[in-house]
Structures are given as structure tokens and as C-alpha cells.
Design a protein around this motif. Sequence first.
Motif, PDB file in Angstrom:
ATOM      1  N   THR A  37     -77.135  64.267  10.763  1.00 14.69           N
ATOM      2  CA  THR A  37     -76.014  65.132  11.166  1.00 14.69           C
ATOM      3  C   THR A  37     -74.871  64.240  11.650  1.00 14.69           C
ATOM      4  OG1 THR A  37     -76.935  65.348  13.369  1.00 14.69           O
ATOM      5  CG2 THR A  37     -77.553  67.043  11.765  1.00 14.69           C
ATOM      6  N   SER A  79     -74.157  74.053  18.886  1.00  9.90           N
ATOM      7  CA  SER A  79     -74.099  72.587  18.944  1.00  9.90           C
ATOM      8  C   SER A  79     -75.407  71.940  18.489  1.00  9.90           C
ATOM      9  CB  SER A  79     -73.790  72.126  20.368  1.00  9.90           C
ATOM     10  OG  SER A  79     -72.600  72.721  20.818  1.00  9.90           O
ATOM     11  N   TYR A  81     -78.432  70.718  15.946  1.00 11.08           N
ATOM     12  CA  TYR A  81     -78.407  70.135  14.609  1.00 11.08           C
ATOM     13  C   TYR A  81     -78.946  71.131  13.576  1.00 11.08           C
ATOM     14  CZ  TYR A  81     -77.076  65.661  16.638  1.00 11.08           C
ATOM     15  OH  TYR A  81     -76.401  64.656  17.279  1.00 11.08           O
ATOM     16  N   TYR A  84     -75.906  73.086  12.674  1.00  9.06           N
ATOM     17  CA  TYR A  84     -75.055  72.199  11.858  1.00  9.06           C
ATOM     18  C   TYR A  84     -75.550  72.162  10.411  1.00  9.06           C
ATOM     19  CZ  TYR A  84     -73.462  67.555  10.122  1.00  9.06           C
ATOM     20  OH  TYR A  84     -72.955  66.520   9.370  1.00  9.06           O
ATOM     21  N   GLU A  88     -73.243  73.212   7.354  1.00 15.60           N
ATOM     22  CA  GLU A  88     -72.676  72.136   6.527  1.00 15.60           C
ATOM     23  C   GLU A  88     -73.346  71.984   5.168  1.00 15.60           C
ATOM     24  OE1 GLU A  88     -69.949  70.842   7.395  1.00 15.60           O
ATOM     25  OE2 GLU A  88     -69.927  71.366   9.516  1.00 15.60           O
ATOM     26  N   PHE A 169     -68.918  67.768  20.376  1.00 19.04           N
ATOM     27  CA  PHE A 169     -69.545  68.905  19.710  1.00 19.04           C
ATOM     28  C   PHE A 169     -69.957  69.998  20.708  1.00 19.04           C
ATOM     29  CE2 PHE A 169     -70.600  65.350  16.714  1.00 19.04           C
ATOM     30  CZ  PHE A 169     -69.886  65.830  15.624  1.00 19.04           C
TER      31      PHE A 169
END
Length: 242
Positions: A37, A79, A81, A84, A88, A169
Motif C-alpha cells: 500500500t 485509513s 490498508y 485502501y 485502489e 492518511f
Amino acid sequence: MMKIFVGKNYEEMSKIAAKIFIGAIKEKPNIVLGLATGSTPIGLYKELIRAHKEEGLDFSRVTSFNLDEYVGLSPEHPSSYGYYMKEELFDHVNILRGNTHIPDGKAENVEEYCKVYDEMIEKAGGIDIQLLGVGENGHIAFNEPDESLSLGTTIVKLTENTIEVNSRFFESIEEVPKTAISMGIGGILKAKKIVLLANGEKKAPVIKELLNTDRVSTKFPVSFLLLHPDVTIIVDEEAYNG
Ligand code: F6R
């Protein structure tokens, strides 16, 4: 052996990395990827999403294992991972959610869980390509400079430097967890191939040291990559020249 590619800028760095990953997925559709990440891989993930949408790159048989997760954060925390990875990459390609693995920040028995995580990687046949970023202090995953480093997945205490750098983040620095679950140096070195990305002038000192040292040191965890037979480093000009 370390190979190095220098892209002109962040976009070019990301495209060089994407080529490697796209080629590897096409060659081995049931590949096991080790994922990272942070800011660095976002451009690579964008390229993988583009390849899926425009060229039909198929993730349906891909398995993934992430390097790390903050202790105490569930994948619903913005926040984390886990969150994320959904934002993403995972939500935009046809990877099966059951084939994606991120250390469980909410695991009740963390020590036991760390062992299970390593066993899961082994059962999947090991990691074919491990993607890495690098911290300004030379950390890889959350293996922070220390007197000794863990071989297997473990719970780690984040350094003040990492907490500060990663506070971007979070809403405030107080919110950054003090510990994380991280794959160990031994686990990372077990990957068949390693691809390390670094961009921006803040990474230049680390890249310079890595390319110029012939010593490994636990005080500079990324130096352990020197022990691996197949490492590709992809940087942009800022990280290469400072
Ligand atoms: C992330 C990870 C970290 C980052 C490193 C660089 O999963 O394991 O080691 O790769 O902190 O972070 P960025 O890319 O944000 O500079």
C-alpha cells in the motif's frame, strides 16, 4: 542480482512496473501476488485497472497477500490498508475477494494469527512476485530499522518517523496506530521475484545507499534485498538523482 530501471517521472515508473505485472499475470493466470500500500503503488494499480478494463486482463484466478495492516483497524476504517486495497485496486478488477488476503488488524490472538498468515502464503504455493515500496528510513513492509528483524509475519512497533510520515492518511497524528502486523524479512525474501518501487526526492538517499552498499544491516532493512537473486528496482529520476 538487482536490476534497475529509471523512469522519467512517476507515470513512467508506474508503467514500467505495470508491464512486469501484466506480463506475469498473462503468463501465469493463477499467479500469487504480494501487494503493498502507500502512495508509491497507486499509479501501478491504476495501470492494472486500465489493463483490466481496456485489454481484459483477467484477475479471476489471481491470489494476493498484502504486506501489512495496522493493529486495531478493520477493513471498514478509511485509513486501513484493507480499505485502501478495495479503493485502489480490488473494487475495479475481477479479483475474487476470497482470493485476497490482508493481515487482520482485528485478530484476537495476533501471535497465532501471524503464524496462520505465513501458513496461508505457503499453502498458496508461495509468492510469485512481491511488490515493495520503501520507507525513508529504509523499512520494507513495516520492518523498521532495529537490532534484529523478524523472519516471519509479526507484530511490530512503528517508529516515530513512520507514524509521522503516515499521519497524512489519518485525520490526526494521534489516530495513527502504534503497532502493525507485518510480513517479516524472511517472508519477503521467500518471494520468487521482488519488484521495489520508489519515487520522489525524499527516497533518493535510501536508493543511493541501497545501490552503493555491499553490506546488509538490520538498521537498513531494505539492504536485505541484496541477498535475493531476482530483484527489480524501478525508480523515477527524482529518486535516482535526488
Ligand atoms: C506499505 C508498506 C510500506 C510502504 C513504505 C513507503 O504496505 O509496506 O513499507 O511501502 O512506507 O510508503 P509510500 O509509498 O507511501 O512512500
